[in-house]
Design an enzyme around this catalytic site. Structure first.
Site, PDB file in Angstrom:
ATOM      1  CB  CYS A  31      -5.838   5.553  -7.198  1.00  0.00           C
ATOM      2  SG  CYS A  31      -6.089   4.110  -6.227  1.00  0.00           S
ATOM      3  CB  CYS A  35      -0.808  -0.094   1.301  1.00  0.00           C
ATOM      4  SG  CYS A  35      -2.156   1.027   1.398  1.00  0.00           S
TER       5      CYS A  35
END
Ligand SMILES: Cc1cc2nc3c(=O)[nH]c(=O)nc-3n(C[C@H](O)[C@H](O)[C@H](O)COP(=O)(O)OP(=O)(O)OC[C@H]3O[C@@H](n4cnc5c(N)ncnc54)[C@H](O)[C@@H]3O)c2cc1C
Length: 428
Positions: free
Chosen positions: A358, A164
């Site tokens: 995103c 991440c």
């Protein structure tokens, strides 16, 4: 089947599990009973945690109490953690000693945070902060206040095995923005430390020009960086880092002093599935086929961060693949359609696109990307930056929290907008 009406259990009520419960209930109606099993009664919007850590949000702003929300939708709610999944018996052992039977299980337990893999890492028992959970973000906010009062160096980034990376960049730039607002940025040297082989790799070998965009952003904000980094240990105020060469040898070893540090850890699967043969890989991630079903136990589906996805390629330091919000939503839609077909006596044929949209917010701007599909090679590989990203991210937060509070599956205007942009959730 264990009862006249099949029972679907969704395990984990995070970003994936909550939306899955709504969408599954909406798809199945009276044909099945839907139960959500999760630890605790509260939903937290994880993407807002970096804002909590600099006090741009309070905990209350990003929480939703779940019992009422699920009650309104006729979804049974059990706020107890699962101790172990027993797939051979279609059984869920709960932490309070109870057992639940299921016909279908959707595992959406997110990650367990592997702070223990590096000495001195993590907010509880270690010396670094985290934004992975709202509890961590609140603790980070206290530490950040102390830093602002007595400025010193910051080290921020993601360790070896992390998957991440977006939130690590996001948080570095948010810290920079907030330190400038507090007028102490000039007293805070900042270093970004990452296991990625290059800036903007993001576990995805980059998307569009994320390399150029993020390098330039780091340069503009006077943030130094170390890539191919392996954190060997952390002490109070000092991080020990090795920079690894392409052949795996150690190129240099450095000790970085810090007054504040936030490092994203590696993830692994949760205890409830760890070591369950056929269900999870050795790291505890759920094995799934192209229809999100576990090959050994096809009545079990995997959803979200807990799903096993191999890395996109070999890197000097291990780097995992992120599972982002929209990608998770594509899994939700495939699972709900497949469950409907299975319960109707048909085959499960729906495949999620795993497309990714995103938004990485920097407080005063940001970087956005669209990757279709998320894993390369891609049909769409686009990234861009600008002030609009911050506005869009705030909009996304409000929209998502409203969806959870009102208990709605995706509204028609979301589908319409995605159709116009040509961003689908299903391959078939
Ligand atoms: C700091 C941060 C910021 C992020 N920002 C973005 C972003 O801006 N955009 C984006 O697209 N993605 C973002 N992501 C990635 C991703 O969207 C989130 O991690 C998302 O929360 C993952 O959803 P999930 O449902 O898989 O897991 P989670 O949201 O972590 O939910 C898992 C749930 O399962 C529960 N659970 C775990 N074990 C058990 C058990 N044994 N029994 C019962 N319940 C259990 C947990 O309590 C939790 O409620 C971010 C991730 C992080 C860490």
């Amino acid at each position: 089947m264990s009862s006249a009406k099949p029972r679907v259990i969704v395990l984990g009520a995070g970003l994936g599990g909550v939306i899955a419960a709504f969408e599954i209930k909406s798809a199945l109606g009276e044909k099945a009973d839907v139960t959500v099993v999760t630890r605790g009664e509260t939903f937290h919007f994880v993407p807002s945690n970096p804002w909590v850590a600099v006090r741009w949000r309070e905990r209350n702003d990003i929480e939703v109490s779940l019992p009422k929300v699920f009650g309104k939708r006729d979804i049974e709610f059990v706020s107890v953690g699962a101790k172990k999944v027993q797939p051979k018996d279609n059984r869920l052992e709960l932490e309070d000693g109870r057992t639940l039977l299921y016909d279908y299980l959707v595992v959406a337990t997110g990650p367990e945070l592997a702070f223990d893999e590096i000495e001195g890492l993590g907010p509880f028992g270690g010396f670094t902060q985290s934004v992975c959970h709202v509890d961590h973000a609140e603790k980070a906010a206290d530490a950040f206040d102390k830093l602002a009062a007595a400025p010193g160096p910051i080290v921020v980034g993601a360790v070896q095995g992390a998957s991440c990376f977006g939130p690590a960049y996001e948080f570095a730039f948010i810290l920079d923005t907030e330190l400038r607002r507090r007028k102490v940025r000039d007293k805070v040297p900042m270093t970004f430390v990452t296991s990625e082989p290059y800036i903007g790799h993001l576990g995805l070998d980059g998307v569009g020009d994320t390399k150029g965009l993020l390098e330039s952003e780091l340069r503009n904000r006077h943030i130094k960086w170390i890539t191919n980094a392996r954190v060997t240990s952390v002490e109070d105020g000092e991080m020990h880092v090795e920079e690894v060469a392409d052949d795996g040898s150690v190129k240099s070893a450095q000790s970085l002093p810090f007054a504040f540090s936030m490092m994203l850890p590696a993830f692994r699967g949760v205890d409830a599935v760890m070591g369950v043969e056929g269900l999870a890989n050795p790291r505890g991630f759920i094995l799934v086929d192209k229809n999100q079903r576990n090959p050994a136990y096809p009545n079990i589906f995997g959803l979200g961060v807990c799903v096993a996805i191999p890395p996109v390629g070999k890197t000097p330091v291990p780097v995992g693949v992120p599972k982002t919000g929209f990608m998770i939503e594509t899994m939700v839609t495939a699972i709900s359609r497949n469950l409907k077909d299975l319960i109707d006596g048909k085959e499960a044929t729906h495949e999620a696109t795993w497309n990714a949209i995103c938004l990485a917010d920097f407080g005063d701007g940001g970087v956005a990307f669209v990757a279709q599909p998320q894993i390369p090679p891609r049909n769409v590989n686009w990234s861009s930056s600008g002030k609009w990203v911050h506005v869009a991210k705030v909009g996304f937060e409000k929209y998502f929290l409203k969806r959870v509070r009102t208990g709605k599956a995706a509204p028609f205007y979301e589908k319409l907008a995605l159709d116009i942009m040509g961003i689908g959730k299903l391959k078939s």
